[in-house]
Design a protein around this motif. Structure first.
Motif, mmCIF file in Angstrom:
data_model
loop_
_atom_site.group_PDB
_atom_site.id
_atom_site.type_symbol
_atom_site.label_atom_id
_atom_site.label_comp_id
_atom_site.label_asym_id
_atom_site.label_seq_id
_atom_site.Cartn_x
_atom_site.Cartn_y
_atom_site.Cartn_z
ATOM 1 N N MET A 58 0.826 -1.209 0.000
ATOM 2 C CA MET A 58 0.000 0.000 0.000
ATOM 3 C C MET A 58 0.862 1.261 0.000
ATOM 4 O O MET A 58 0.550 2.247 -0.684
ATOM 5 N N ALA A 59 1.953 1.242 0.748
ATOM 6 C CA ALA A 59 2.837 2.409 0.787
ATOM 7 C C ALA A 59 3.464 2.658 -0.576
ATOM 8 O O ALA A 59 3.518 3.802 -1.053
ATOM 9 N N LEU A 60 3.921 1.597 -1.231
ATOM 10 C CA LEU A 60 4.576 1.748 -2.530
ATOM 11 C C LEU A 60 3.566 2.043 -3.633
ATOM 12 O O LEU A 60 3.825 2.843 -4.532
ATOM 13 N N MET A 61 2.405 1.425 -3.573
ATOM 14 C CA MET A 61 1.382 1.669 -4.590
ATOM 15 C C MET A 61 0.833 3.089 -4.508
ATOM 16 O O MET A 61 0.367 3.644 -5.496
ATOM 17 N N SER A 62 0.901 3.681 -3.323
ATOM 18 C CA SER A 62 0.405 5.058 -3.169
ATOM 19 C C SER A 62 1.299 6.062 -3.874
ATOM 20 O O SER A 62 0.908 7.222 -4.065
ATOM 21 N N GLY A 74 -5.262 11.163 -3.942
ATOM 22 C CA GLY A 74 -4.887 10.222 -2.898
ATOM 23 C C GLY A 74 -5.457 8.823 -3.069
ATOM 24 O O GLY A 74 -5.196 7.946 -2.240
ATOM 25 N N LYS A 75 -6.218 8.590 -4.138
ATOM 26 C CA LYS A 75 -6.821 7.274 -4.360
ATOM 27 C C LYS A 75 -5.986 6.472 -5.347
ATOM 28 O O LYS A 75 -5.619 6.972 -6.412
ATOM 29 N N ILE A 76 -5.702 5.228 -4.994
ATOM 30 C CA ILE A 76 -4.953 4.349 -5.873
ATOM 31 C C ILE A 76 -5.886 3.853 -6.971
ATOM 32 O O ILE A 76 -6.861 3.145 -6.703
ATOM 33 N N ARG A 77 -5.604 4.243 -8.201
ATOM 34 C CA ARG A 77 -6.369 3.734 -9.340
ATOM 35 C C ARG A 77 -5.641 2.513 -9.905
ATOM 36 O O ARG A 77 -4.426 2.530 -10.053
ATOM 37 N N LEU A 78 -6.387 1.492 -10.230
ATOM 38 C CA LEU A 78 -5.816 0.262 -10.756
ATOM 39 C C LEU A 78 -6.375 -0.020 -12.140
ATOM 40 O O LEU A 78 -7.500 0.361 -12.457
ATOM 41 N N VAL A 79 -5.559 -0.685 -12.967
ATOM 42 C CA VAL A 79 -6.045 -1.206 -14.235
ATOM 43 C C VAL A 79 -6.517 -2.627 -13.957
ATOM 44 O O VAL A 79 -5.727 -3.491 -13.588
ATOM 45 N N VAL A 104 -10.234 -1.777 -17.635
ATOM 46 C CA VAL A 104 -10.820 -0.554 -17.099
ATOM 47 C C VAL A 104 -9.858 0.042 -16.071
ATOM 48 O O VAL A 104 -9.168 -0.685 -15.357
ATOM 49 N N ILE A 105 -9.804 1.380 -16.022
ATOM 50 C CA ILE A 105 -9.015 2.083 -15.008
ATOM 51 C C ILE A 105 -9.988 2.546 -13.936
ATOM 52 O O ILE A 105 -10.934 3.281 -14.235
ATOM 53 N N THR A 106 -9.782 2.121 -12.701
ATOM 54 C CA THR A 106 -10.782 2.415 -11.689
ATOM 55 C C THR A 106 -10.188 2.500 -10.281
ATOM 56 O O THR A 106 -9.195 1.846 -9.976
ATOM 57 N N SER A 107 -10.808 3.313 -9.464
ATOM 58 C CA SER A 107 -10.532 3.309 -8.027
ATOM 59 C C SER A 107 -11.754 2.749 -7.289
ATOM 60 O O SER A 107 -11.788 2.730 -6.056
ATOM 61 N N ASP A 108 -12.732 2.289 -8.063
ATOM 62 C CA ASP A 108 -13.978 1.764 -7.503
ATOM 63 C C ASP A 108 -13.892 0.246 -7.367
ATOM 64 O O ASP A 108 -14.501 -0.507 -8.126
ATOM 65 N N TYR A 109 -13.086 -0.185 -6.416
ATOM 66 C CA TYR A 109 -12.965 -1.619 -6.132
ATOM 67 C C TYR A 109 -13.112 -1.806 -4.626
ATOM 68 O O TYR A 109 -12.909 -0.875 -3.834
ATOM 69 N N ASP A 110 -13.455 -2.997 -4.239
ATOM 70 C CA ASP A 110 -13.677 -3.308 -2.829
ATOM 71 C C ASP A 110 -12.331 -3.450 -2.131
ATOM 72 O O ASP A 110 -11.509 -4.296 -2.507
ATOM 73 N N SER A 111 -12.082 -2.642 -1.121
ATOM 74 C CA SER A 111 -10.799 -2.689 -0.419
ATOM 75 C C SER A 111 -10.567 -4.040 0.253
ATOM 76 O O SER A 111 -9.418 -4.469 0.413
#
Length: 362
Positions: A315-319, A327-332, A341-348
């Motif tokens: 989490m520290a490195l991905m941030s 401040g939101k980690i977006r993931l492909v 899809v590129i999104t930050s709308d995923y279940d933590s």
């Protein structure tokens, strides 16, 4: 020889793909401002390809001199970049000098960034000598260096004059380096080209054996996919970020392990498995699709399981990832094979499950 074109108005350029291209001056000379060239390479590539290229240039009246850097991702930094500037300044190079990047992704990224910044911009040519650089880093104009806190955090978008991908250079690649390149090839099938993914499943054995016609087709289809995306989004304000499938996880692995311990393609391969696993938990990727992804990466002799990194480390490195917004980690992530899809709308909670999993083998 196959020729593709990146269409970016006045920054458009060709990509040449084929055998025996390094001996063809007609591919280089038209892209020089004047007959003055600096060849940037490293200690591994120089003994293989530097002297023939120097000889070719000098035979055609082109003044050329080498800049030989140490080899490895750990040298992709400001200190090594300064070695390029030092020689250019010592040689009193003007804005008409052309830099040639002769090597893999590290050399291409650093040479491109040096070209973008020396005298506020001089032309450069990409001659990628690894599969990874031929299908990914040499195309699209991303240049830069690493910082201890993050990979590729310092750089510029700067397009080359041309890209010359000679598949003969792949014959001298160690198997591990070739496989690392296959991760980026497979990526294109996953993010946007299901037909290409299916083709790779059928032809992976021939590709691993360096079948020339299969290699040319794989490189051409990879470069075409990247060209299509770059033409839509040169500066990564939208869809181009999908090209980073697996990279947010992968960059974290590279950083945590120490740059160069895991090859970039190895980290990306494992990162793509992690992205597919999270996508499966989200209900976007079916079990059989996940299994196909893992199987193809395994057949390409790539790692599937990540090293032991704590969730907090991830989490520290991905941030620090470039795709972070507000401040939101977006993931492909994936909506199946061939759709991303590129999104930050995923279940933590699902992300936590993926980060805690160290065994994705099927």
């Amino acid at each position: 020889m196959q020729t593709l074109h990146i269409q970016l108005e006045n920054r458009s350029y060709p990509i040449y793909i084929g055998e025996g291209l390094l001996s063809q001056i007609k591919l280089i000379e038209p892209h020089l401002k004047q007959k003055h060239v600096a060849i940037v390479t490293n200690t591994t590539v120089a003994p293989l390809y530097l002297d023939p290229l120097l000889t070719l240039l000098k035979e055609h009246g082109i003044k050329a001199f080498p800049i030989i850097l140490p080899d490895g991702e750990s040298y992709k930094n400001q200190e090594t970049l300064n070695l390029i500037y030092d020689v250019l300044l010592k040689e009193k190079c003007e804005r008409t000098v052309t830099l040639i990047a002769l090597g893999g992704g590290v050399i291409g990224d650093m040479t491109g960034y040096a070209a973008a910044t020396y005298l506020r911009g001089v032309p450069f040519i990409q001659i990628p000598t690894t599969l990874l650089s031929q299908v990914d880093s040499s195309v699209g104009g991303k240049t830069g260096i690493n910082h201890p806190m993050g990979k590729n955090m310092i750089g510029a978008f700067y397009q080359p004059q041309c890209v010359i991908a000679d598949i003969d250079t792949l014959k001298t690649l160690p198997q591990r380096e070739f496989s690392a390149g296959m991760a980026e090839v497979i990526k294109y099938g996953l993010i946007r080209d299901e037909a290409f993914f299916n083709w790779l499943e059928k032809n992976i054995e021939g590709l691993i054996k360096l079948n020339p016609s299969l290699l040319i087709e794989a490189i051409q289809r990879s470069c075409q996919n990247k060209a299509d995306v770059v033409e839509m989004d040169e500066h990564e304000s939208g869809v181009r970020a999908t090209l980073n499938l697996g990279h947010t996880f992968g960059h974290a692995i590279e950083n945590a392990m120490g740059y160069g311990v895991w090859l970039h393609g190895e980290a990306v391969a494992t990162g793509m498995v992690m992205a597919a696993h999270l996508s499966k938990l989200m209900g976007w990727v079916k079990d059989n699709e996940f299994n196909r992804i893992v199987k193809l990466l395994k057949e390409a002799k790539l790692p599937i399981d990540p090293p032991k990194i704590t969730e907090d480390q991830y989490m520290a490195l991905m941030s620090m990832d470039k795709k972070v917004v507000d401040g939101k980690i977006r993931l492909v992530l994936q909506k199946g094979i061939g759709d991303s899809v590129i999104t930050s709308d995923y279940d933590s909670k699902h992300l936590k499950t993926t980060l805690q999993n160290s065994n994705f083998s099927v």
